[in-house]
Design a protein around this motif. Structure first.
Motif, mmCIF file in Angstrom:
data_model
loop_
_atom_site.group_PDB
_atom_site.id
_atom_site.type_symbol
_atom_site.label_atom_id
_atom_site.label_comp_id
_atom_site.label_asym_id
_atom_site.label_seq_id
_atom_site.Cartn_x
_atom_site.Cartn_y
_atom_site.Cartn_z
ATOM 1 N N ARG A 233 0.843 -1.217 0.000
ATOM 2 C CA ARG A 233 0.000 0.000 0.000
ATOM 3 C C ARG A 233 0.869 1.254 0.000
ATOM 4 N NH1 ARG A 233 -3.332 -1.204 4.089
ATOM 5 N NH2 ARG A 233 -5.005 -1.893 2.735
ATOM 6 N N GLU A 234 1.934 1.237 0.783
ATOM 7 C CA GLU A 234 2.817 2.409 0.846
ATOM 8 C C GLU A 234 3.567 2.585 -0.481
ATOM 9 O OE1 GLU A 234 3.024 4.640 3.362
ATOM 10 O OE2 GLU A 234 1.356 3.534 4.257
ATOM 11 N N ALA A 235 4.065 1.485 -1.045
ATOM 12 C CA ALA A 235 4.807 1.567 -2.314
ATOM 13 C C ALA A 235 3.886 2.059 -3.428
ATOM 14 C CB ALA A 235 5.396 0.197 -2.663
ATOM 15 N N ASP A 236 2.650 1.570 -3.437
ATOM 16 C CA ASP A 236 1.674 1.979 -4.456
ATOM 17 C C ASP A 236 1.364 3.472 -4.339
ATOM 18 O OD1 ASP A 236 -0.336 0.987 -6.506
ATOM 19 O OD2 ASP A 236 -1.644 2.035 -5.077
ATOM 20 N N ALA A 237 1.298 3.968 -3.103
ATOM 21 C CA ALA A 237 1.011 5.388 -2.901
ATOM 22 C C ALA A 237 2.155 6.242 -3.452
ATOM 23 C CB ALA A 237 0.801 5.671 -1.410
ATOM 24 N N ILE A 238 3.390 5.754 -3.295
ATOM 25 C CA ILE A 238 4.546 6.496 -3.837
ATOM 26 C C ILE A 238 4.492 6.499 -5.367
ATOM 27 C CG2 ILE A 238 7.070 6.422 -4.118
ATOM 28 C CD1 ILE A 238 7.208 5.439 -1.181
ATOM 29 N N LEU A 239 4.205 5.340 -5.959
ATOM 30 C CA LEU A 239 4.105 5.265 -7.426
ATOM 31 C C LEU A 239 3.050 6.255 -7.935
ATOM 32 C CD1 LEU A 239 4.882 3.556 -10.061
ATOM 33 C CD2 LEU A 239 2.739 2.358 -9.645
ATOM 34 N N ARG A 240 1.887 6.252 -7.280
ATOM 35 C CA ARG A 240 0.806 7.144 -7.732
ATOM 36 C C ARG A 240 1.196 8.612 -7.572
ATOM 37 N NH1 ARG A 240 -4.429 6.399 -5.159
ATOM 38 N NH2 ARG A 240 -3.485 5.337 -3.401
ATOM 39 N N GLU A 241 1.853 8.917 -6.461
ATOM 40 C CA GLU A 241 2.269 10.304 -6.227
ATOM 41 C C GLU A 241 3.257 10.747 -7.307
ATOM 42 O OE1 GLU A 241 3.408 10.942 -2.079
ATOM 43 O OE2 GLU A 241 4.799 12.481 -2.800
ATOM 44 N N GLU A 242 4.233 9.891 -7.627
ATOM 45 C CA GLU A 242 5.235 10.259 -8.626
ATOM 46 C C GLU A 242 4.608 10.348 -10.031
ATOM 47 O OE1 GLU A 242 8.140 11.502 -8.120
ATOM 48 O OE2 GLU A 242 7.978 11.216 -5.965
ATOM 49 N N PHE A 243 3.673 9.467 -10.336
ATOM 50 C CA PHE A 243 3.000 9.541 -11.641
ATOM 51 C C PHE A 243 2.159 10.818 -11.728
ATOM 52 C CE2 PHE A 243 2.878 5.396 -14.243
ATOM 53 C CZ PHE A 243 4.198 5.129 -13.947
ATOM 54 N N ASP A 244 1.555 11.215 -10.624
ATOM 55 C CA ASP A 244 0.808 12.485 -10.597
ATOM 56 C C ASP A 244 1.754 13.650 -10.851
ATOM 57 O OD1 ASP A 244 -1.793 11.731 -10.137
ATOM 58 O OD2 ASP A 244 -1.613 11.730 -7.952
ATOM 59 N N ASN A 245 2.905 13.625 -10.174
ATOM 60 C CA ASN A 245 3.855 14.746 -10.261
ATOM 61 C C ASN A 245 4.400 14.945 -11.662
ATOM 62 O OD1 ASN A 245 3.588 15.220 -7.571
ATOM 63 N ND2 ASN A 245 5.469 14.149 -6.962
ATOM 64 N N CYS A 246 4.630 13.847 -12.415
ATOM 65 C CA CYS A 246 5.286 14.008 -13.724
ATOM 66 C C CYS A 246 4.287 13.935 -14.879
ATOM 67 C CB CYS A 246 6.391 12.968 -13.887
ATOM 68 S SG CYS A 246 5.753 11.317 -14.048
ATOM 69 N N GLY A 247 2.996 13.887 -14.584
ATOM 70 C CA GLY A 247 1.993 13.920 -15.654
ATOM 71 C C GLY A 247 1.663 12.553 -16.229
ATOM 72 N N LEU A 248 2.355 11.496 -15.784
ATOM 73 C CA LEU A 248 2.077 10.175 -16.347
ATOM 74 C C LEU A 248 0.691 9.653 -15.921
ATOM 75 C CD1 LEU A 248 5.486 8.285 -16.107
ATOM 76 C CD2 LEU A 248 4.137 8.653 -18.179
ATOM 77 N N ALA A 249 0.197 10.145 -14.794
ATOM 78 C CA ALA A 249 -1.114 9.685 -14.309
ATOM 79 C C ALA A 249 -2.213 9.971 -15.336
ATOM 80 C CB ALA A 249 -1.444 10.354 -12.981
ATOM 81 N N GLU A 250 -2.051 11.043 -16.097
ATOM 82 C CA GLU A 250 -3.056 11.421 -17.104
ATOM 83 C C GLU A 250 -2.921 10.580 -18.364
ATOM 84 O OE1 GLU A 250 -5.324 14.187 -17.092
ATOM 85 O OE2 GLU A 250 -4.939 14.307 -14.937
ATOM 86 N N LYS A 251 -1.723 9.998 -18.542
ATOM 87 C CA LYS A 251 -1.388 9.355 -19.810
ATOM 88 C C LYS A 251 -1.514 7.836 -19.762
ATOM 89 C CE LYS A 251 2.510 9.420 -22.945
ATOM 90 N NZ LYS A 251 3.835 8.922 -22.691
#
Ligand code: XMP
Length: 333
Positions: A233-251
């Motif tokens: 859960r903690e590792a997944d939260a970091i992945l999501r945070e970093e994807f949000d920060n670099c715009g990959l979450a939208e892509k």
């Protein structure tokens, strides 16, 4: 099945104006169907159940009773977001059930993926039914069924074999038979999202990546333990945070961490440090039937690796899954 089929003349909902028209029509239909009776809804916080909740709150307010079951397999912050949005901001009638222990106790020692899925699906119904029995005067059950679910069930009825048993709210026990309210059952996912935006739900909720019913249960591979589930859960939260920060979450269509039940040797503070690997999966797809791998820039992978291995207790390596679907399914279990 024929009444469940989308008429060819039905216009595709592509704009906020068309969504508003749909919402007005559904409000009138829901009010006519349920009158002054109570309606029950299992609110997971996913796009479909959230849109149904927002629509029903608009149509019948406190006559809607939402039940959010936290099975202990939610992602970080997810149940809190449901409570904030629906319990606080929309002032809905929301029952929150923390069933973490019920689920994790049942799952202890179970490593076979299909068995895990069956346990989670069945226990979800048990918990939901327990809550439903405590309520009085409920006549209707609202569901976030969407059109692809209807098409899937037609396929299943025709005897096509499924690769894994997907779980959403299945059949309730005999003593709990409600009439169904399914306001978005003729909509495709993109239309549900436009309706969600027109209802004023936050962008992050409406464009949330898909999350399987069994949740982190199918990503904490093999027999689930609380410490490995916590690390995941903690590792997944970091992945999501970093994807949000670099715009990959939208892509990227779907991205998550899986943590297998194996340990490797590492070194930390000059001492031996055994830990699990965190596996990153980041895929693109149109319909989840086939999927390709998103190419993540190395600097982002390095940053995620550094953060996970330094911030998450118990993880000492990070791997990137390069496997398309087929041959790998999107989830690991
Ligand atoms: P697979 O792993 O079969 O996943 O390639 C395809 C898509 O379905 C999601 N998934 C689920 N969704 N209930 C759901 O609602 C489930 O039990 C379930 N299992 C997998 C998966 O995340 C992917 O988007």
């Amino acid at each position: 099945m024929s009444t469940n089929l989308r008429p060819e003349s039905m216009e595709r909902i592509t704009t906020i104006e068309l969504a508003q028209k749909f919402i007005e029509e559904q409000i009138a239909e829901i009010r006519a169907q349920v009158g002054d009776k109570k309606v029950l809804l299992a609110l997971s916080g996913g796009v479909d159940s959230s849109v149904v909740a927002a629509l029903l709150i608009k149509a019948i307010g406190k006559q809607l009773v939402c039940v959010h079951v936290n099975h202990g397999l939610m992602r970080k912050g997810e149940s809190e977001a449901v409570i904030q949005m629906f319990g606080k901001e929309l002032d809905a009638n929301l029952i929150y059930v923390d069933a973490t222990d019920r689920f994790l106790d049942l799952l202890a020692g179970v490593s076979e993926p299909e068995k895990k899925r069956k346990i989670i699906g069945a226990e979800f119904i048990n918990v939901f039914a327990d809550e439903a029995r405590k309520l009085e005067g409920v006549s209707y059950l609202a569901q976030g069924t969407i059109y692809p679910d209807i098409l899937e069930s037609i396929k299943a009825a025709e005897g096509k074999k499924a690769v894994k048993s997907h779980h959403n709210v299945g059949g309730l026990p005999e003593d709990l038979q409600f009439e169904l309210v399914e306001p978005i059952k003729l909509l495709f996912k993109d239309e549900v999202r436009v309706v969600g935006e027109a209802l004023g739900l936050p962008h992050a909720m409406v464009y949330r990546q898909p999350f399987p019913g069994p949740g982190l249960g199918v990503r904490c591979l093999g027999a689930i333990t609380r410490d490995r589930l916590h690390a995941l859960r903690e590792a997944d939260a970091i992945l999501r945070e970093e994807f949000d920060n670099c715009g990959l979450a939208e892509k990227v269509w779907q991205y998550f961490i899986a943590v297998p039940d194996i340990k490797s040797v590492g070194v930390k503070d000059e001492s031996r440090y055994e830990g699990w690997p965190a596996i990153i999966r980041a895929i693109n797809t149109k319909d989840a039937m086939t999927a390709t791998i998103e190419e993540i820039p190395y600097d982002i992978l390095h940053k995620i690796t550094y953060r996970i291995t330094h911030e998450v207790e118990g993880i000492n390596r990070v791997l990137f899954d390069l496997t398309p679907k087929p041959i790998g399914t999107i989830e690991w279990e």
